[in-house]
Design an enzyme around this catalytic site. Sequence first.
Site, PDB file in Angstrom:
ATOM      1  N   ALA A   1       0.851  -1.191   0.000  1.00 24.58           N
ATOM      2  CA  ALA A   1       0.000   0.000   0.000  1.00 24.58           C
ATOM      3  C   ALA A   1       0.892   1.249   0.000  1.00 24.58           C
ATOM      4  O   ALA A   1       1.812   1.354  -0.807  1.00 24.58           O
ATOM      5  CB  ALA A   1      -0.974  -0.032   1.168  1.00 24.58           C
ATOM      6  N   SER A   2       0.694   2.180   0.938  1.00 20.50           N
ATOM      7  CA  SER A   2       1.419   3.456   0.902  1.00 20.50           C
ATOM      8  C   SER A   2       2.893   3.352   1.266  1.00 20.50           C
ATOM      9  O   SER A   2       3.620   4.349   1.169  1.00 20.50           O
ATOM     10  CB  SER A   2       0.734   4.479   1.808  1.00 20.50           C
ATOM     11  OG  SER A   2      -0.471   4.913   1.214  1.00 20.50           O
ATOM     12  N   MET A   3       3.356   2.179   1.660  1.00 23.83           N
ATOM     13  CA  MET A   3       4.802   2.002   1.798  1.00 23.83           C
ATOM     14  C   MET A   3       5.482   2.038   0.433  1.00 23.83           C
ATOM     15  O   MET A   3       6.711   2.135   0.341  1.00 23.83           O
ATOM     16  CB  MET A   3       5.110   0.702   2.535  1.00 23.83           C
ATOM     17  CG  MET A   3       4.804   0.803   4.027  1.00 23.83           C
ATOM     18  SD  MET A   3       4.900  -0.768   4.912  1.00 23.83           S
ATOM     19  CE  MET A   3       6.590  -1.260   4.608  1.00 23.83           C
TER      20      MET A   3
ATOM     21  N   LYS B   1       5.087   4.578  -1.474  1.00 24.31           N
ATOM     22  CA  LYS B   1       5.376   5.997  -1.689  1.00 24.31           C
ATOM     23  C   LYS B   1       6.842   6.368  -1.458  1.00 24.31           C
ATOM     24  O   LYS B   1       7.450   7.037  -2.305  1.00 24.31           O
ATOM     25  CB  LYS B   1       4.454   6.859  -0.827  1.00 24.31           C
ATOM     26  CG  LYS B   1       3.003   6.874  -1.290  1.00 24.31           C
ATOM     27  CD  LYS B   1       2.155   7.747  -0.388  1.00 24.31           C
ATOM     28  CE  LYS B   1       0.752   7.961  -0.951  1.00 24.31           C
ATOM     29  NZ  LYS B   1      -0.090   6.753  -0.878  1.00 24.31           N
TER      30      LYS B   1
ATOM     31  N   TYR C   1      -2.828  14.875   1.852  1.00 28.49           N
ATOM     32  CA  TYR C   1      -2.444  13.521   1.440  1.00 28.49           C
ATOM     33  C   TYR C   1      -3.241  13.143   0.197  1.00 28.49           C
ATOM     34  O   TYR C   1      -4.463  13.362   0.149  1.00 28.49           O
ATOM     35  CB  TYR C   1      -2.726  12.560   2.580  1.00 28.49           C
ATOM     36  CG  TYR C   1      -2.049  11.220   2.453  1.00 28.49           C
ATOM     37  CD1 TYR C   1      -0.692  11.126   2.157  1.00 28.49           C
ATOM     38  CD2 TYR C   1      -2.763  10.039   2.642  1.00 28.49           C
ATOM     39  CE1 TYR C   1      -0.063   9.896   2.061  1.00 28.49           C
ATOM     40  CE2 TYR C   1      -2.153   8.811   2.552  1.00 28.49           C
ATOM     41  CZ  TYR C   1      -0.801   8.740   2.257  1.00 28.49           C
ATOM     42  OH  TYR C   1      -0.186   7.525   2.156  1.00 28.49           O
TER      43      TYR C   1
END
Length: 403
Positions: free
Chosen positions: A85-87, A89, A192
């Site tokens: 997921a947002s890891m 980014k 965000y």
Amino acid sequence: MSLPSRHLLLLARMLLVLPGLAFAQPAALPERLDRVIDQALAEKRIVGAVVLVMQDGKLVYHRAAGFADRESQRPMKEDTVFRLASMSKPIVSVAALKLVEQGKLRLDDPVSKWLPSFRPKLADGREPVITVRQLLTHTAGLSYGIFEPEDGPYHRAQVSDGIDDTGVSLEENLRRIASVPLSYEPGKQWGYSVAIDVLGAVVAKAGGATLPRVVEQLVTAPLGMKDTAFFTKDAARLATPYADGKPEPVRMGEQHTVAFGAGGVHFSPARALNPQAFPSGGAGMVGTASDFVKFLETLRTGSGPVLKAKTAALVGTNQTGTLSTMRGPGWGFGFGAAVVLDSAQGRTPQSAGTFEWGGAYGHSWFVDPQKRVTVVALTNTAFEGMSGAFPTAIRDAIYAEGK
């Protein structure tokens, strides 16, 4: 002449409390972390977890616990692959910073230089300049559908947040994003957003290849992150995702919605196995805890084959001035992570300069450069593993000196 064993034990205890160590009693750290993990499993708040702690470049704690798949009783293992997921980014952000080092990209480049058709407008019809820097720092005026009700503008435009699997291409998703009025004047607020999906398209253009290929060339291959990519072929190692529930977490189905904010997050677990899904720079990657700790350690130390020390330090350096972020007072935002500016204001035991983030499938991580500590805690339970009691308890166990 050898010392009696009791004298050796006394000497060891004295050494453990030398000033400068991150933990006053390192021997107690495994016990504290074990208690946190065991309690979360016993209370059925998480299904499984992998937790790694590095101090001064050495692995001082590692544990896989619970189930990667509860129904088949498949145990969690340290090499279990997770949907990041947002890891994703910070990984894509570091690829962008590497291109900056190489002179192929500039932080203040207009996004339209690389994506000529990406020209979102403000509500009043003006077309502001959006820069690469603003994409990196979530100050570009973009948003996420998860912050809107189901009839909000991102939903009406059918913008993908990179976790669902709509069959849309990256180019079409960029068109949809650009069709929605900007939420604010770029550079004036923090929000965000899907900015790192847009950044991913810029990275691909500047890098001269697809985003997966550029990320592999610049980040994952040099660091030996062999299990980190935009999809996996190894379904047997992939953790089954679960959502918070009572009396226990609920196994996610395909197109599973979990309530969040004004609306919800629409998960598509099958996306991680679909090589045709568009490469979402903001949420689309998979990987292991051990791969990710390698990545964070190269940022902490400023060494390794990816970034120069000066550039690596930018990830954990506040880039947003006094703009308010979702973490509130005492926090800023760097290039890919939230940054502790003031521990007391931020209500955290972490040192000033600590940078951290997480992932919606149930993950958290942080790097405390002052304490020389890196922590990765991956679970397969959303959102407990990201924003529930679990990551806070892991953090507090790290800093519970003398307890």
